[in-house]
Design a protein around this motif. Sequence first.
Motif, PDB file in Angstrom:
ATOM      1  N   MET A   1       0.828  -1.211   0.000  1.00 27.23           N
ATOM      2  CA  MET A   1       0.000   0.000   0.000  1.00 27.23           C
ATOM      3  C   MET A   1       0.860   1.257   0.000  1.00 27.23           C
ATOM      4  SD  MET A   1      -3.176  -0.771  -0.205  1.00 27.23           S
ATOM      5  CE  MET A   1      -3.897   0.785   0.282  1.00 27.23           C
ATOM      6  N   GLU A   2       2.039   1.210   0.638  1.00 27.02           N
ATOM      7  CA  GLU A   2       2.880   2.395   0.700  1.00 27.02           C
ATOM      8  C   GLU A   2       3.684   2.629  -0.576  1.00 27.02           C
ATOM      9  OE1 GLU A   2       5.297   1.865   4.088  1.00 27.02           O
ATOM     10  OE2 GLU A   2       3.718   2.354   5.552  1.00 27.02           O
ATOM     11  N   THR A   3       3.875   1.588  -1.368  1.00 28.38           N
ATOM     12  CA  THR A   3       4.696   1.730  -2.579  1.00 28.38           C
ATOM     13  C   THR A   3       3.876   1.614  -3.854  1.00 28.38           C
ATOM     14  OG1 THR A   3       5.232  -0.627  -2.411  1.00 28.38           O
ATOM     15  CG2 THR A   3       6.803   0.935  -1.463  1.00 28.38           C
TER      16      THR A   3
ATOM     17  N   TYR B   1       6.840   8.527  -8.424  1.00 31.65           N
ATOM     18  CA  TYR B   1       7.397   7.714  -9.510  1.00 31.65           C
ATOM     19  C   TYR B   1       8.886   8.018  -9.678  1.00 31.65           C
ATOM     20  CZ  TYR B   1       3.476   5.307 -11.745  1.00 31.65           C
ATOM     21  OH  TYR B   1       2.457   4.442 -12.040  1.00 31.65           O
ATOM     22  N   ILE B   2       9.210   9.307  -9.722  1.00 33.89           N
ATOM     23  CA  ILE B   2      10.603   9.707  -9.948  1.00 33.89           C
ATOM     24  C   ILE B   2      11.483   9.259  -8.780  1.00 33.89           C
ATOM     25  CG2 ILE B   2      12.129  11.691 -10.258  1.00 33.89           C
ATOM     26  CD1 ILE B   2       9.755  13.137 -11.564  1.00 33.89           C
ATOM     27  N   CYS B   3      10.990   9.478  -7.572  1.00 36.23           N
ATOM     28  CA  CYS B   3      11.777   9.089  -6.390  1.00 36.23           C
ATOM     29  C   CYS B   3      11.963   7.577  -6.319  1.00 36.23           C
ATOM     30  CB  CYS B   3      11.091   9.611  -5.130  1.00 36.23           C
ATOM     31  SG  CYS B   3      11.919   9.142  -3.589  1.00 36.23           S
ATOM     32  N   TYR B   4      10.883   6.834  -6.582  1.00 37.57           N
ATOM     33  CA  TYR B   4      10.924   5.375  -6.408  1.00 37.57           C
ATOM     34  C   TYR B   4      11.820   4.708  -7.451  1.00 37.57           C
ATOM     35  CZ  TYR B   4       9.177   0.594  -5.841  1.00 37.57           C
ATOM     36  OH  TYR B   4       9.072  -0.752  -5.631  1.00 37.57           O
ATOM     37  N   TYR B   5      11.733   5.155  -8.687  1.00 37.39           N
ATOM     38  CA  TYR B   5      12.484   4.478  -9.755  1.00 37.39           C
ATOM     39  C   TYR B   5      13.855   5.094 -10.008  1.00 37.39           C
ATOM     40  CZ  TYR B   5       8.359   1.766 -10.969  1.00 37.39           C
ATOM     41  OH  TYR B   5       7.306   0.891 -10.930  1.00 37.39           O
TER      42      TYR B   5
ATOM     43  N   PHE C   1      13.957  -0.209  -6.191  1.00 43.39           N
ATOM     44  CA  PHE C   1      12.650  -0.749  -6.576  1.00 43.39           C
ATOM     45  C   PHE C   1      12.698  -2.249  -6.833  1.00 43.39           C
ATOM     46  CE2 PHE C   1      14.757   0.589 -10.456  1.00 43.39           C
ATOM     47  CZ  PHE C   1      14.539  -0.464 -11.322  1.00 43.39           C
ATOM     48  N   LYS C   2      13.892  -2.828  -7.040  1.00 44.28           N
ATOM     49  CA  LYS C   2      13.968  -4.277  -7.267  1.00 44.28           C
ATOM     50  C   LYS C   2      13.443  -5.039  -6.055  1.00 44.28           C
ATOM     51  CE  LYS C   2      18.019  -3.917 -10.289  1.00 44.28           C
ATOM     52  NZ  LYS C   2      19.431  -4.322 -10.474  1.00 44.28           N
TER      53      LYS C   2
END
Length: 794
Positions: free
Chosen positions: A429-431, A583-587, A592-593
């Motif tokens: 839910m957080e990601t 999106y920018i921060c996560y990837y 993210f793997k």
Amino acid sequence: MKFGKEFGAQIVPEWKEAYMDYNYLKALLKTVQRFKQKDTPHEPPRSLKRKLTLYRTFSGLIQRQPHNSISPTEQDVESQAIMVNSVRQDGSESYQTTFLMTAEEGGEYELVFFRRLDDEFNKVDKFYRSKVEEVMKEAAMLNKQMEALIAFRIKVEKPTEWINSSVAMTNLASDVAASAAALSASTPKGAKLHRKRTFSVAMEAIKEDSSHHALSDNSRENKDDTIQLNNQKFQTEESKNITSTKPAPLEVLDHVQLNSTLETPRSTIRSVLNYSTPPEQEFSSKNLKKVEGQLKQAFIEFYRKLRLLKNYSFLNTLAFSKIMKKYDKITSRRAAKAYMSMVDNSYLGSSEEVTRLMERVEKTFIKHFSNSNRNNGLNLLQPKPKRARHGITFSVGFYAGCTAALVIALCLIIDARKIMNRPGSTKYMETMFPLYSLFGFIVLHMLMYAANIYFWRRYRVNHSFIFGFKEGSELKYLDVLLLAFVLAIMALASVLANLDMEMDPKTKPYKLFTELVPLILVLVVIAILSCPFNILYRSSRLFFLTCLFHCICAPLYKVTFSDFFLADQLTSQVQALRSLEFYICYYVWGDFKYRRNTCYSNSIFKTFSFIVAAIPYLCRFLQCLRRLLEEKDAKQGYNAVKYFLTLAAVCIRTAYSLNKAISWKLLAWVFSLSAAIFSTYWDLAIDWGLLQRNSKNRWLRDKLILTQKNVYFAAMVVNIILRFAWLQTVLGIRFSFLHREAMISIIASLEIIRRGMWNFFRVENEHLNNVGKYRAFNSVPLPFNYDEAESEDE
């Protein structure tokens, strides 16, 4: 379809008040009919009626007039029910009908009918005269623009041979022949056609110029003489081809300057810094192309005006004919012939200026802007509306069913596999939820916009004109629904694929691809949106991207309705913008793997949370300042204050969500309450035009499109409730069965729903303002600016 409905469906919405009020006159005739039926004696019994027989005397196919009978002319005069006379009042001509049967019982009802009929006709005739005068003035202005364009073309095509204009005018014929011979051997076919067209235009310009100046001189003396001279001019031009051997007068360029409008950031910055270069005419192909494009658009819009004026004259004439036929049928009189004779002889029925102007505009446009290709020229002047395709209707239904099926499947999978009870559900839910909620916000906004289009079209709100869509290229509500359902299917399918790949032992080794599914979907959507090819609603995508760029670059572009309307939509999509930030921060910075990130604890991410939330409100604030400086309207200043308060409230609430200090809570309450109260009042009183105490419809407006007044009061109440949805942020309301991200998404969805409701009433109010001012056309900037003072001195 009855004529009343057909008449209402074909009128120009912004001119509704200027059309003949057919329903009102029809209601007056129903009053006359009820009186006639009340006083009509009962029919005699059938036994007393004379039966028809086949053995009666045959009177012949041609009836002979008895010698002692009254002549048809005398009989018409004696049985005439009305007399129509023209009266001149305050310098304008009007018509009055004298009803000759007032002594008859019930004649007062018919007298009232003819008085109202005269009022309606005089209103229509006066409006038509004023609009014809406007288009005649605009035609004279376009004629001047064409003279400058022709001279500009010659200057660009042959700059070295036109230094001495007098020598050039004398030797034009030999020059044209020599140039044509040389060009035929050295230039391609397309260039030959363009150059031939340029010089043929030059040969015709002097004749058009002389006739125009003669017309403009006489127009100062008498407007009626102007119209007569126009008719003579058009008849002369249509009866024979102009074969003048004189060139276009290049002296025109000495009295014109290219208009420089504040349409680019560079020109805006220069104007603010008072940096101006000396005016210099640059005769280049680039400027020529720009000038031709502007004049081409001006001619298209002008031709649209003429078409609407011609349709206005036809519809009203037909309406008067229909109402008079209905009158004759009810009263058994013969008044329609006399009244329609007056209508046919009036300015409304006999004026040919619009028709002749249309023919002349067609010829000019085809020759100058479509390379003498009649089909292409008429397709541009008369764009055909898109036909309703059954394939789109079927596709919308099919994809809507697929969307519903995927939603049900997703719910069943989550329940069957007990995904929310698994250890990794919180991390999911957080990601992943913020990544996929982006598409939910977009789809919901598109569904609301499709509903808006449907109701705008149903209640004849001219949203295409208000937004400035190109005629025939605007999206229908089915098109928007199709795009929304396709995006919903893509998003739901990617969610299901992500869940399945994550839980299936066979696909667990492909964690990298599993986590990249949302990013791939975002990149696909961006690629489709920015696709340069003429597929997938290219004109609408380009229009959207242009408005979006104008919003981002505010206040460097002139603010149009579509620009600030889109910026208002972005203020309701703050959570979607934060999803893009995630999106920018996560990837980029997250691992993210393994579905790990430190975004919410990163100071840079927190800083950009403020910036992203502030961008839409900052754009609107700057747009208001730009309009305040240009329009000198105090309302724009108050509107800027409203967005500044909202900007401060959003930033302070964001700070409070990150730091639960009591000082931030107090500031959040103060600024949020101030912004919410101010914004609510502005929505209802300014944007919607409601809360008018002295209106005919108390606390609403004088003019309403919806017949049910309760809808407006319900909309006001719902808008107030949804405006205060931010209370959840400050009060910290939580539900045990909802995750924090789900709660944030629900609040964001409520704001999108409020914005969708706001859209309908905002555009309705704008439409009614246009109706009140009879604004039905876009103003197209012209490329040349004439120096009239210098021309008069010479």
